[in-house]
Design an enzyme around this catalytic site. Structure first.
Site, mmCIF file in Angstrom:
data_model
loop_
_atom_site.group_PDB
_atom_site.id
_atom_site.type_symbol
_atom_site.label_atom_id
_atom_site.label_comp_id
_atom_site.label_asym_id
_atom_site.label_seq_id
_atom_site.Cartn_x
_atom_site.Cartn_y
_atom_site.Cartn_z
ATOM 1 C CE LYS A 108 -2.995 3.054 0.126
ATOM 2 N NZ LYS A 108 -3.971 3.255 1.318
ATOM 3 C CE LYS B 148 -1.825 7.790 8.063
ATOM 4 N NZ LYS B 148 -2.044 6.425 7.567
#
Length: 316
Positions: A182, A250
């Site tokens: 991911k 993030k």
């Protein structure tokens, strides 16, 4: 309504699902599972989000731990590692409440190390699978996400039929591999997003009309998911608040942890990280991801707005 009370969705067949996190992505995913006929117990700190899940047939849990208590599959969709650790870790956490034979499926884009750490502390007989997702809110609503799954073959085989109601499942390897894959896909996405604004700026500064430029990009080797899916948020001027810069920063931070394993310089990734950090410093962490292009337009004193019916993808 609590998990012990009945609801329109409480008579489902198959594994009992606990679903924690009903935000931008979690809410639509929870809905998909209820509509698929599963008995889903849901929880979120946002009372309105929880009420919306109950309205479509989920049962309401009273806490994260309550949500996990009777679940065969406990699914979490949270903003990031701090939130996952806060609700899952330690005595009294949701993981500690899970029964032998159950599986925790983390849909969060998370830290591989945290997933492995929590899995090592799971009660005996509780399996863990990481399954971060990609495909944006419209993909979540339509069941067209891509899910990157990491875990042992047995638990993955158990959860796969449920995950397939959310989209296409790609088995990536052992636990933690889902998050590696991911983050690599986000690495390439962020690089493309940062480059798109630069390309638009170069074309505009040299006399090409923006719509012509965009259509040419989408019909050329420069085409990408970003060009087709995200450029309209630049044209509309909202820059896609469904994925704020806070999540970009993030994820790029989590990616930095993985980059440390590569014994080579990664200048494109470093440039993308810098571009998003500059946008966040300028517009704030709550601003939409494509403010990475807005910063270029503002600095160049040019407009990247286009007239058109740019329906936000989260409304499609």
């Amino acid at each position: 309504m609590t998990a012990s009370q009945s609801s329109p969705g409480s008579g489902g067949t198959g594994p009992r699902v606990g679903f924690l996190g009903l935000g931008t992505m979690g809410g639509p995913m929870c809905r998909r599972l209820v509509e698929a006929g599963y008995s889903v117990t849901a929880y979120d700190l946002d009372a309105a989000a929880l009420a919306a899940a109950v309205d479509i047939g989920a049962l309401a849990a009273e806490s994260a731990r309550d949500c996990a208590l009777d679940a065969d599959l406990f699914m979490t969709s949270l903003p990031g590692p701090p939130q996952v650790e806060a609700v899952m870790a330690g005595t009294g956490g949701a993981l500690d409440a899970m029964r032998p034979g159950s599986v925790w499926v983390d849909l969060t884009t998370n830290s591989r190390e945290l997933v492995l750490k929590l899995a090592s502390a799971a009660p005996d007989g509780v399996a863990v699978v990481d399954s971060p997702v990609t495909g944006a809110v419209d993909g979540a609503r339509r069941g067209e996400l891509t899910l990157f799954v990491g875990g042992e073959p047995g638990p993955v085989a158990v959860v796969r039929p449920v995950l397939e109601h959310l989209g296409t499942v790609i088995e990536c390897g052992p636990l933690g591999a889902g998050n590696v894959v991911k983050l690599v896909t986000n690495q390439l996405w962020f690089a493309a997003a940062a480059a798109l604004g630069e390309g638009f700026a170069v074309g505009l500064a040299n006399g090409v009309e923006l719509r012509t430029l965009w259509e040419a990009v989408c019909s050329s080797v420069g085409d990408s998911f970003v060009a087709r899916h995200d450029a309209p948020s630049i044209f509309a001027g909202h820059y896609d608040p469904s994925f704020p810069l806070a999540l970009c920063v993030k994820d790029l931070g989590l990616l930095a942890d993985l980059e440390a394993s590569v014994d080579a310089d990664l200048p494109v990734t470093a440039a993308a990280r810098s571009a998003f950090e500059r946008a966040a410093a300028r517009y704030g962490l709550d601003a939409g991801e494509m403010c990475v292009a807005r910063r270029i337009a503002d600095d160049a004193r040019m407009s990247m707005r286009l007239e058109g019916d740019w329906t936000p993808h989260w409304e499609k």
